[in-house]
Design an enzyme around this catalytic site. Structure first.
Site, PDB file in Angstrom:
ATOM      1  N   SER A 144       0.856  -1.188   0.000  1.00 17.91           N
ATOM      2  CA  SER A 144       0.000   0.000   0.000  1.00 17.91           C
ATOM      3  C   SER A 144       0.890   1.235   0.000  1.00 17.91           C
ATOM      4  O   SER A 144       2.076   1.160   0.352  1.00 17.91           O
ATOM      5  CB  SER A 144      -0.877  -0.004   1.265  1.00 17.91           C
ATOM      6  N   TYR A 157      -3.682  -0.704  10.076  1.00 17.91           N
ATOM      7  CA  TYR A 157      -3.472  -0.939   8.647  1.00 17.91           C
ATOM      8  C   TYR A 157      -2.080  -0.470   8.226  1.00 17.91           C
ATOM      9  O   TYR A 157      -1.356  -1.187   7.523  1.00 17.91           O
ATOM     10  CB  TYR A 157      -4.547  -0.208   7.849  1.00 17.91           C
TER      11      TYR A 157
END
Length: 252
Positions: A144, A157
Site C-alpha cells: 500500500s 493498517y
C-alpha cells in the site's frame, strides 16, 4: 515462434481475496495471460471471479480459507499443492478499519494484523517451501502507499502494510538465491470498497485528486498488469521490490 516473456500458460497461480476489487482484477489479468487459478477466500465470496476466469478459458478452483487462521493455512496449502505445484502466489487478502488511534480495540488491531500480515507471511511460508525446494516461483504481496506513509485513523493498517514491505524484502533476501522472486505491489488510491469512505468525503477526495498527476482515482484493472509482470519471466531479475502503482502520487 518466440513466446512473450509475459506469457503464463502452464503456470498455476493462487490468489487470496479474489472475490472482488483488486483480487478479482488480478485473477482476471493472470488468467488472460494464460495462468490457471486457485482462488482462496471467504465462503461464497469467490463465485463471480470463478465464473470470470472460467469464461476466459482457464482452469479455476475455489477453496474456502480464513487467512488469519494459521492451522487452516497450513492444511489448505498442503491440499492445494498435493496434485500440482503452485508457481505463483498473490497475497491480496486484506482489511482496513478506520478509527481514532485512542479508540482502537485489541480485537480490531489483531484482526487487521492477522489478515494483512500474519496470514500473508504464513501463506508465503507454506507455498514458498515447495518453491524453494524446486528452485522456482513468484510471490507477489499487495502492499500500500501506507507501506511508506502513516495515513489518518488507520494505525493498524499502516503497521501491517509497513510489515508487508519488510516481509517482502526479508523473504527476497532468503529465497532469491533459491530461484524464488518475492515482490510487492503498492496500489495508490484505487476506487474499491476500501476507499469508499474517502471518495464519499468531498474534502478528502478533492485533496487526494489534486495530488495525483494522472488526475483520477485508479481502478482495479490498473493493478492487474503489474501483477502479470511480477508473475512472469520478464521479472526474473526483479526481487525484493515494492512497485508503486499510484498515478504519480508518490512523485509529488
Amino acid at each position: 515462434m518466440t513466446l512473450s516473456p509475459f506469457d503464463l500458460h502452464g503456470r498455476r497461480a493462487v490468489v487470496t481475496g479474489a472475490g472482488r476489487g483488486l483480487g478479482q482484477a488480478i485473477a482476471a489479468g493472470l488468467a488472460r495471460a494464460g495462468a490457471d487459478l486457485v482462488l482462496l477466500g471467504r465462503p461464497g465470496n469467490q463465485s463471480a471471479t470463478r465464473d470470470l476466469v472460467a469464461g476466459l478459458g482457464r482452469k479455476v478452483e475455489v477453496v474456502d480459507l480464513d487467512v488469519s487462521d494459521p492451522d487452516a493455512v497450513e492444511r489448505i496449502a498442503a491440499e492445494v499443492s498435493s496434485d500440482r505445484p503452485v508457481d505463483i502466489l498473490v497475497n491480496n487478502a486484506g482489511v482496513i478499519e478506520r478509527e481514532d488511534s485512542v479508540d482502537v480495540s485489541r480485537q480490531s488491531w489483531n484482526r487487521v494484523v492477522d489478515i494483512n500480515l500474519n496470514g500473508l507471511f504464513f501463506l508465503s511460508q507454506q507455498f514458498g517451501r515447495a518453491m524453494t525446494e524446486r528452485g522456482s516461483g513468484k510471490i507477489i504481496n499487495v502492499a500500500s502507499l501506507l507501506s511508506f506513509q502513516g495515513g489518518l485513523r488507520v494505525a493498524a493498517y499502516a503497521a501491517s502494510k509497513h510489515g508487508v514491505a519488510g516481509v517482502t524484502k526479508a523473504l527476497a533476501n532468503e529465497w532469491g538465491p533459491l530461484g524464488v522472486q518475492v515482490n510487492a505491489i503498492a496500489p495508490g488510491y484505487i476506487a474499491t470498497d476500501n476507499t469508499t469512505a474517502l471518495r464519499q468525503d468531498p474534502d478528502r477526495s478533492r485533496s487526494i485528486l489534486e495530488r495525483i498527476p494522472a488526475g483520477r482515482w485508479g481502478n482495479a484493472a490498473d493493478i492487474a498488469g503489474a501483477a502479470v509482470f511480477l508473475s512472469s519471466a520478464a521479472a526474473d531479475y526483479v526481487n525484493g521490490h515494492v512497485l508503486v502503482v499510484d498515478g504519480g502520487w508518490m512523485a509529488r
